[in-house]
Write an enzyme that holds these catalytic residues in place. Sequence first.
Site, mmCIF file in Angstrom:
data_model
loop_
_atom_site.group_PDB
_atom_site.id
_atom_site.type_symbol
_atom_site.label_atom_id
_atom_site.label_comp_id
_atom_site.label_asym_id
_atom_site.label_seq_id
_atom_site.Cartn_x
_atom_site.Cartn_y
_atom_site.Cartn_z
ATOM 1 N N THR A 209 -1.378 9.345 5.433
ATOM 2 C CA THR A 209 0.049 9.659 5.462
ATOM 3 C C THR A 209 0.922 8.457 5.763
ATOM 4 O OG1 THR A 209 -0.352 11.952 6.018
ATOM 5 C CG2 THR A 209 1.795 11.084 6.579
ATOM 6 N N ASN A 230 -3.417 4.762 9.314
ATOM 7 C CA ASN A 230 -2.809 5.521 10.406
ATOM 8 C C ASN A 230 -3.046 4.846 11.745
ATOM 9 O OD1 ASN A 230 -1.840 7.420 8.662
ATOM 10 N ND2 ASN A 230 -3.356 8.983 9.164
ATOM 11 N N ASP A 311 -0.628 20.068 5.154
ATOM 12 C CA ASP A 311 -1.672 19.178 5.657
ATOM 13 C C ASP A 311 -2.399 19.769 6.858
ATOM 14 O OD1 ASP A 311 -2.735 16.221 5.620
ATOM 15 O OD2 ASP A 311 -2.231 16.621 7.710
ATOM 16 N N HIS A 359 -0.221 12.797 -0.372
ATOM 17 C CA HIS A 359 -1.625 12.694 -0.760
ATOM 18 C C HIS A 359 -2.174 14.102 -0.939
ATOM 19 C CE1 HIS A 359 -2.546 13.992 3.303
ATOM 20 N NE2 HIS A 359 -1.797 13.007 3.773
ATOM 21 N N HIS A 474 -8.611 13.726 4.000
ATOM 22 C CA HIS A 474 -8.131 12.877 2.901
ATOM 23 C C HIS A 474 -8.259 11.432 3.325
ATOM 24 C CE1 HIS A 474 -4.452 12.414 5.315
ATOM 25 N NE2 HIS A 474 -4.632 13.699 5.585
ATOM 26 N N ASP A 764 -8.637 -15.361 -8.826
ATOM 27 C CA ASP A 764 -7.926 -14.818 -7.662
ATOM 28 C C ASP A 764 -8.751 -15.070 -6.400
ATOM 29 O OD1 ASP A 764 -5.938 -13.527 -6.192
ATOM 30 O OD2 ASP A 764 -6.854 -11.563 -6.451
ATOM 31 N N ASN A 766 -7.771 -16.293 -3.575
ATOM 32 C CA ASN A 766 -7.101 -15.916 -2.316
ATOM 33 C C ASN A 766 -6.830 -14.417 -2.241
ATOM 34 O OD1 ASN A 766 -5.028 -15.607 -4.114
ATOM 35 N ND2 ASN A 766 -3.687 -17.160 -3.215
ATOM 36 N N ASP A 768 -4.875 -12.243 -3.473
ATOM 37 C CA ASP A 768 -3.523 -11.702 -3.264
ATOM 38 C C ASP A 768 -3.045 -10.881 -4.447
ATOM 39 O OD1 ASP A 768 -3.092 -13.680 -5.144
ATOM 40 O OD2 ASP A 768 -1.483 -14.691 -4.041
ATOM 41 N N ASP A 772 -3.989 -17.354 -9.535
ATOM 42 C CA ASP A 772 -4.162 -18.563 -8.733
ATOM 43 C C ASP A 772 -3.619 -19.776 -9.475
ATOM 44 O OD1 ASP A 772 -5.388 -17.228 -6.690
ATOM 45 O OD2 ASP A 772 -7.407 -17.973 -7.099
#
Length: 887
Positions: A209, A230, A311, A359, A474, A764, A766, A768, A772
């Site tokens: 959530t 969470n 939920d 979700h 979930h 890629d 790194n 992110d 690159d």
Amino acid sequence: MARQGCLGSFQVISLFTFAISVNICLGFTASRIKRAEWDEGPPTVLSDSPWTNTSGSCKGRCFELQEVGPPDCRCDNLCKSYSSCCHDFDELCLKTARGWECTKDRCGEVRNEENACHCSEDCLSRGDCCTNYQVVCKGESHWVDDDCEEIKVPECPAGFVRPPLIIFSVDGFRASYMKKGSKVMPNIEKLRSCGTHAPYMRPVYPTKTFPNLYTLATGLYPESHGIVGNSMYDPVFDASFHLRGREKFNHRWWGGQPLWITATKQGVRAGTFFWSVSIPHERRILTILQWLSLPDNERPSVYAFYSEQPDFSGHKYGPFGPEMTNPLREIDKTVGQLMDGLKQLRLHRCVNVIFVGDHGMEDVTCDRTEFLSNYLTNVDDITLVPGTLGRIRAKSINNSKYDPKTIIANLTCKKPDQHFKPYMKQHLPKRLHYANNRRIEDIHLLVDRRWHVARKPLDVYKKPSGKCFFQGDHGFDNKVNSMQTVFVGYGPTFKYRTKVPPFENIELYNVMCDLLGLKPAPNNGTHGSLNHLLRTNTFRPTMPDEVSRPNYPGIMYLQSEFDLGCTCDDKVEPKNKLEELNKRLHTKGSTEAETGKFRGSKHENKKNLNGSVEPRKERHLLYGRPAVLYRTSYDILYHTDFESGYSEIFLMPLWTSYTISKQAEVSSIPEHLTNCVRPDVRVSPGFSQNCLAYKNDKQMSYGFLFPPYLSSSPEAKYDAFLVTNMVPMYPAFKRVWAYFQRVLVKKYASERNGVNVISGPIFDYNYDGLRDTEDEIKQYVEGSSIPVPTHYYSIITSCLDFTQPADKCDGPLSVSSFILPHRPDNDESCNSSEDESKWVEELMKMHTARVRDIEHLTGLDFYRKTSRSYSEILTLKTYLHTYESEI
């Protein structure tokens, strides 16, 4: 509220609180919560109150929109979150006398200020009627009983500058709940059938959530906005974030710009987005309706309602429990109260409403739990965030013996019925976008649907009875169908009776900005990809400008110039055929080539190719040439069976494109062409790979982007063995790639009446999620300047209507894309010792991806020449083929 494996019947947490310099906040409050077996937080319940001051009064201040700072007491909807309400907040602001509805005997009642809502003759003018006042007391119909009507233009009272937006968010609303239809949810079903809806909306990973609500608000992935779970630990802050801890109030955890801040910064008033759980749903609806009745200069333009259901019940009873019907009825009743209230205010043709979930929900119990103590001997030395996913870190930051790679090895493919898969976070499927944040632990466990993971049994069964108190949860992979949630848009700006394809929730922030006339803050969504939801579009996306134009080789080098250690040309029979094969490589030309850059016209060791310019056929670039959106140098290389954009920097193609018909045949490779690689006389030896590098690097081999198996003729097969079609590949990965090219491409072409395939490398290092630069690449083929890709991509496009061949498609397109990890082993697939037919396709489905993901990782832009609108192309680019069964 969502939580990691919540148990029992206890008061849930409503939403986190986050105060920013402007006077709007989003808030979570905790009632005194029973400790749950699957709760991630600390065992003690912390006070969430930065201060407590109950002096002062809420008279005339109930649910004020302006947040009052300390030391004064508060009367806004979040004062409960801070334990800072005035002493009379409950008495004055949470009245419940006579209930929330009018009855016949209440019509025309004498006003009593103690009532929760009113049925008096003056309630309309005072804006505090019960939502069914007009129905019961004036004989009007309920909104749900009216026919669907197409609202072509907003019908708003004077003073409304723009149609207000109400976001009605529901926690844990599994998409399949919508199948219950009008018998259980008549109001929600009417919103769906009369407005715009998707079969489902895909949440971000993890399907929890906190991450998803903040993604809805910002349009950012969790790795970008920072709320990666969470609960989480930040090694720089040396602090932990939990549902009930004080840290959640600290602004340093929250990145990005949520919608209400975007609105405020651009002069648009925003109502509250979140509510203390102690405020009844009916009071929340009545408060929103009262805010809508405020004077023009005080009235917000955007509001949000949040429901903790379904939920809470989904966790307790499971998504298939018969007990789920009543919570869904209650949510629908609240939707009906909102819509009746809007109709009562004559705003039902004015307001835009988004009904959205965060979700889904899956059937999960304690009995289906994997314990790490069955795999590791040192589980007391690690901290595990448990449940539907696993995040592992060292319990002590000073533990020098903690080695993530060793733990991964001890958790990988140890049992035939193992229900989780361990990853270093950088090796997770790219579509999850769950690596580039320090709060994401190095070790991640993807858990099978319907299962949990825990350190040891004691972490789950803390009570002597060993009883399990939950039936649902979930957090699983966000492509799993049970994790999908609901999206419905209704109102004058949304299309009428329209079904749209599924999409990801990162896209909604841009839509909400469009509805409010706002310029979005930077985000991970693709603005314009959901234009088809709206009746009129305020934002019209434009194709990005090409940064680097390609070269078109206009000469060829003499064969004697090449000493690349390649072993193929000496196998060409007869010998005079070699020159003929090289002549096949001349530039075929096009208008683009005529106006492009032809490199090199003078060189004593070079001779010009045939000077004639032929019109180029778009056989292999059905949707135009991919554009390069960064500065570099590359060549367009034409061949009978494929075309490539060859990088002079990386010494390999950035992309290779080919079109395969349904009738294409897979041919074998003649023995004399085994291990064959030919120099490409169009490309300087200095910009070519050296085959000797692969002889020196025993850990590395090579493969081809265009598959020689699919060559259309014996002569064309020699083109496929050119060094400019070659890319470095680990021997283990070659098994995956060869099966894809030899078997799956043909399979897809047969099933889809032909396909266009574009493949290439990704760098890629790194992790992110972005391309690159040269400086960021960390690994090369030993003793060479040949960079080793971290992944390979493939985009497979066909006609959505399979009766039309791919190269003659005049309708919508269909796409499947993959980002395959390039690794020296196949340990991700536990049965990789078996024949490739047993595991490769499943591996590829795990690494399915969006075209947009590939564009970010390559710096390329695809589908630039097509008759479809650019918004339609953006919708195609943001589509994810999940390979899941229908919701």
